[in-house]
Design a protein around this motif. Sequence first.
Motif, PDB file in Angstrom:
ATOM      1  N   CYS A  49       0.828  -1.205   0.000  1.00  9.08           N
ATOM      2  CA  CYS A  49       0.000   0.000   0.000  1.00  9.08           C
ATOM      3  C   CYS A  49       0.857   1.248   0.000  1.00  9.08           C
ATOM      4  O   CYS A  49       1.993   1.240   0.486  1.00  9.08           O
ATOM      5  N   LEU A  50       0.308   2.307  -0.560  1.00  7.31           N
ATOM      6  CA  LEU A  50       0.960   3.603  -0.650  1.00  7.31           C
ATOM      7  C   LEU A  50      -0.017   4.642  -0.098  1.00  7.31           C
ATOM      8  O   LEU A  50      -1.025   4.948  -0.727  1.00  7.31           O
ATOM      9  N   PRO A  51       0.223   5.191   1.102  1.00  6.95           N
ATOM     10  CA  PRO A  51      -0.762   6.063   1.737  1.00  6.95           C
ATOM     11  C   PRO A  51      -0.654   7.524   1.293  1.00  6.95           C
ATOM     12  O   PRO A  51       0.428   8.074   1.155  1.00  6.95           O
ATOM     13  N   PHE A  52      -1.805   8.147   1.090  1.00 12.49           N
ATOM     14  CA  PHE A  52      -1.900   9.577   0.788  1.00 12.49           C
ATOM     15  C   PHE A  52      -2.810  10.239   1.811  1.00 12.49           C
ATOM     16  O   PHE A  52      -3.650   9.587   2.426  1.00 12.49           O
ATOM     17  N   THR A  53      -2.643  11.545   1.973  1.00 15.36           N
ATOM     18  CA  THR A  53      -3.480  12.277   2.923  1.00 15.36           C
ATOM     19  C   THR A  53      -4.538  13.121   2.223  1.00 15.36           C
ATOM     20  O   THR A  53      -5.181  13.960   2.851  1.00 15.36           O
ATOM     21  N   SER A  54      -4.741  12.903   0.919  1.00 13.11           N
ATOM     22  CA  SER A  54      -5.826  13.549   0.174  1.00 13.11           C
ATOM     23  C   SER A  54      -6.533  12.492  -0.660  1.00 13.11           C
ATOM     24  O   SER A  54      -5.920  11.514  -1.083  1.00 13.11           O
ATOM     25  N   PRO A  55      -7.833  12.654  -0.913  1.00  8.44           N
ATOM     26  CA  PRO A  55      -8.567  11.659  -1.706  1.00  8.44           C
ATOM     27  C   PRO A  55      -8.003  11.540  -3.116  1.00  8.44           C
ATOM     28  O   PRO A  55      -7.813  12.549  -3.808  1.00  8.44           O
ATOM     29  N   VAL A  72      11.782  -4.876 -15.585  1.00 10.95           N
ATOM     30  CA  VAL A  72      10.539  -5.039 -14.839  1.00 10.95           C
ATOM     31  C   VAL A  72      10.514  -6.428 -14.220  1.00 10.95           C
ATOM     32  O   VAL A  72      10.520  -7.440 -14.923  1.00 10.95           O
ATOM     33  N   MET A  73      10.495  -6.480 -12.886  1.00 16.73           N
ATOM     34  CA  MET A  73      10.457  -7.749 -12.172  1.00 16.73           C
ATOM     35  C   MET A  73       9.017  -8.196 -11.900  1.00 16.73           C
ATOM     36  O   MET A  73       8.687  -9.365 -12.027  1.00 16.73           O
ATOM     37  N   LEU A  74       8.179  -7.250 -11.518  1.00 19.09           N
ATOM     38  CA  LEU A  74       6.778  -7.524 -11.221  1.00 19.09           C
ATOM     39  C   LEU A  74       5.918  -6.363 -11.702  1.00 19.09           C
ATOM     40  O   LEU A  74       6.355  -5.215 -11.707  1.00 19.09           O
ATOM     41  N   ARG A  75       4.692  -6.687 -12.062  1.00 17.95           N
ATOM     42  CA  ARG A  75       3.735  -5.666 -12.483  1.00 17.95           C
ATOM     43  C   ARG A  75       2.444  -5.861 -11.686  1.00 17.95           C
ATOM     44  O   ARG A  75       1.931  -6.984 -11.585  1.00 17.95           O
ATOM     45  N   ALA A  76       1.945  -4.789 -11.096  1.00 18.83           N
ATOM     46  CA  ALA A  76       0.715  -4.878 -10.312  1.00 18.83           C
ATOM     47  C   ALA A  76      -0.455  -5.250 -11.215  1.00 18.83           C
ATOM     48  O   ALA A  76      -0.656  -4.642 -12.264  1.00 18.83           O
ATOM     49  N   ASP A  77      -1.210  -6.262 -10.792  1.00 20.39           N
ATOM     50  CA  ASP A  77      -2.341  -6.697 -11.619  1.00 20.39           C
ATOM     51  C   ASP A  77      -3.672  -6.173 -11.089  1.00 20.39           C
ATOM     52  O   ASP A  77      -4.722  -6.441 -11.658  1.00 20.39           O
ATOM     53  N   ASN A  78      -3.621  -5.432 -10.002  1.00 22.59           N
ATOM     54  CA  ASN A  78      -4.850  -4.853  -9.451  1.00 22.59           C
ATOM     55  C   ASN A  78      -4.499  -3.611  -8.646  1.00 22.59           C
ATOM     56  O   ASN A  78      -3.645  -3.670  -7.755  1.00 22.59           O
ATOM     57  N   LEU A  79      -5.124  -2.486  -8.985  1.00 17.14           N
ATOM     58  CA  LEU A  79      -4.898  -1.229  -8.278  1.00 17.14           C
ATOM     59  C   LEU A  79      -6.242  -0.695  -7.803  1.00 17.14           C
ATOM     60  O   LEU A  79      -7.213  -0.668  -8.551  1.00 17.14           O
ATOM     61  N   ARG A  80      -6.294  -0.264  -6.556  1.00 18.16           N
ATOM     62  CA  ARG A  80      -7.528   0.279  -6.007  1.00 18.16           C
ATOM     63  C   ARG A  80      -7.181   1.220  -4.860  1.00 18.16           C
ATOM     64  O   ARG A  80      -6.056   1.200  -4.350  1.00 18.16           O
ATOM     65  N   VAL A  81      -8.139   2.016  -4.446  1.00 18.11           N
ATOM     66  CA  VAL A  81      -7.932   2.953  -3.348  1.00 18.11           C
ATOM     67  C   VAL A  81      -8.873   2.599  -2.210  1.00 18.11           C
ATOM     68  O   VAL A  81     -10.072   2.390  -2.410  1.00 18.11           O
ATOM     69  N   GLU A  82      -8.306   2.491  -1.003  1.00 14.37           N
ATOM     70  CA  GLU A  82      -9.084   2.243   0.201  1.00 14.37           C
ATOM     71  C   GLU A  82      -9.166   3.541   1.001  1.00 14.37           C
ATOM     72  O   GLU A  82      -8.145   4.175   1.288  1.00 14.37           O
ATOM     73  N   ASP A  83     -10.410   3.942   1.359  1.00 12.49           N
ATOM     74  CA  ASP A  83     -10.636   5.182   2.092  1.00 12.49           C
ATOM     75  C   ASP A  83     -10.729   4.880   3.589  1.00 12.49           C
ATOM     76  O   ASP A  83     -11.645   4.197   4.043  1.00 12.49           O
ATOM     77  N   PHE A  84      -9.755   5.391   4.355  1.00 13.20           N
ATOM     78  CA  PHE A  84      -9.759   5.215   5.798  1.00 13.20           C
ATOM     79  C   PHE A  84     -10.089   6.509   6.541  1.00 13.20           C
ATOM     80  O   PHE A  84      -9.779   6.656   7.713  1.00 13.20           O
ATOM     81  N   GLY A  85     -10.691   7.450   5.854  1.00 15.92           N
ATOM     82  CA  GLY A  85     -11.121   8.688   6.493  1.00 15.92           C
ATOM     83  C   GLY A  85     -10.084   9.790   6.423  1.00 15.92           C
ATOM     84  O   GLY A  85     -10.335  10.843   5.844  1.00 15.92           O
ATOM     85  N   SER A  86      -8.916   9.562   7.003  1.00  7.91           N
ATOM     86  CA  SER A  86      -7.854  10.566   6.972  1.00  7.91           C
ATOM     87  C   SER A  86      -6.679  10.128   6.105  1.00  7.91           C
ATOM     88  O   SER A  86      -5.797  10.929   5.805  1.00  7.91           O
ATOM     89  N   VAL A  87      -6.676   8.854   5.709  1.00 11.44           N
ATOM     90  CA  VAL A  87      -5.626   8.316   4.845  1.00 11.44           C
ATOM     91  C   VAL A  87      -6.283   7.543   3.716  1.00 11.44           C
ATOM     92  O   VAL A  87      -7.229   6.784   3.931  1.00 11.44           O
ATOM     93  N   TRP A  88      -5.765   7.755   2.511  1.00 11.88           N
ATOM     94  CA  TRP A  88      -6.260   7.020   1.347  1.00 11.88           C
ATOM     95  C   TRP A  88      -5.116   6.151   0.835  1.00 11.88           C
ATOM     96  O   TRP A  88      -4.083   6.655   0.382  1.00 11.88           O
TER      97      TRP A  88
END
Length: 293
Positions: A49-55, A72-88
């Motif tokens: 995970c990579l956390p941000f402080t803005s949506p 390239v060793m690995l490529r992400a096969d799924n990307l999504r954003v989880e909203d935890f209120g103050s951290v995305w």
Amino acid sequence: MRKVLLAASMISAMSMFATGQNNDPFSTHLTWFEMGGHFTNCRPVESECLPFTSPIVVTDIAEVTIEHDGEVMLRADNLRVEDFGSVWDLEMDFKRTHLPKGQTYTVSIKPGSLALEDDPGVTNDLIELSYSIPEWIDMTLREPQPDKEYKELQRVEFYVSEPCKIAEDGNSKLQIYMEDALVLELPIAVKEDDWNLFTVYYDMKYMPIGLKKGVKYTLVLPQGAISSIHRDDIVNEEQRYELVGWSQSGIDAVEVAGDSDDSRPTVDMMGRSVKQTLPGRIYIRAGEKFVAR
């Protein structure tokens, strides 16, 4: 295109920092962690995970890779954003993989992969973050202190900042040398003190080793005695520490119990003080082991 700086969320002291990205609108910190709570780079790459402080949102052209020397060793096969209120959190799923040890890798988030939720026209430039997989497990001798003199040795303890275990195929014994001659091998144990603190130790509280004055003793933990709990190929390097004895009483004369029930040994066959010995029990050396009779 307008640029808006997103401050990073500090998740852990084990975070890996982006380099050369101070002007990037999506400048951030990347934290690798084990789901059980142990922060370590030895575990397989799987869900990061990579956390941000803005949506933020993931765009249709999003691409995240893990690279080494441009490959390239690995490529992400799924990307999504989880909203935890103050951290995305940008959640990145990779194929569960143990990358080669002793190498530094780059997590590359391609330009335009992320956008601000309330202003989709603001997207990221190239974001690159690096982290390394260690070749060896780091260890630090905590007790005893190698720069001091000792009358007796009661406990040997190593600090390890990596979830570890006794190696299955290694020589997992603490070796004690007296003037460069191997005199004793003792089994070690591993315990977890906290979420990121492990201790490798041998406790001699009830039968300490007397250290003769002026004699040099060397404590050796062989290479490969412990390994990461995540992969058996990341082990400890040999640990070697010297101590100088300071006891006035020698250990050359070994006393053993006689026929009387009241007679008890005062030291074992290695000259170690016997503090809790049952009546009539003596210790006899058998090969490299001690057996009780």
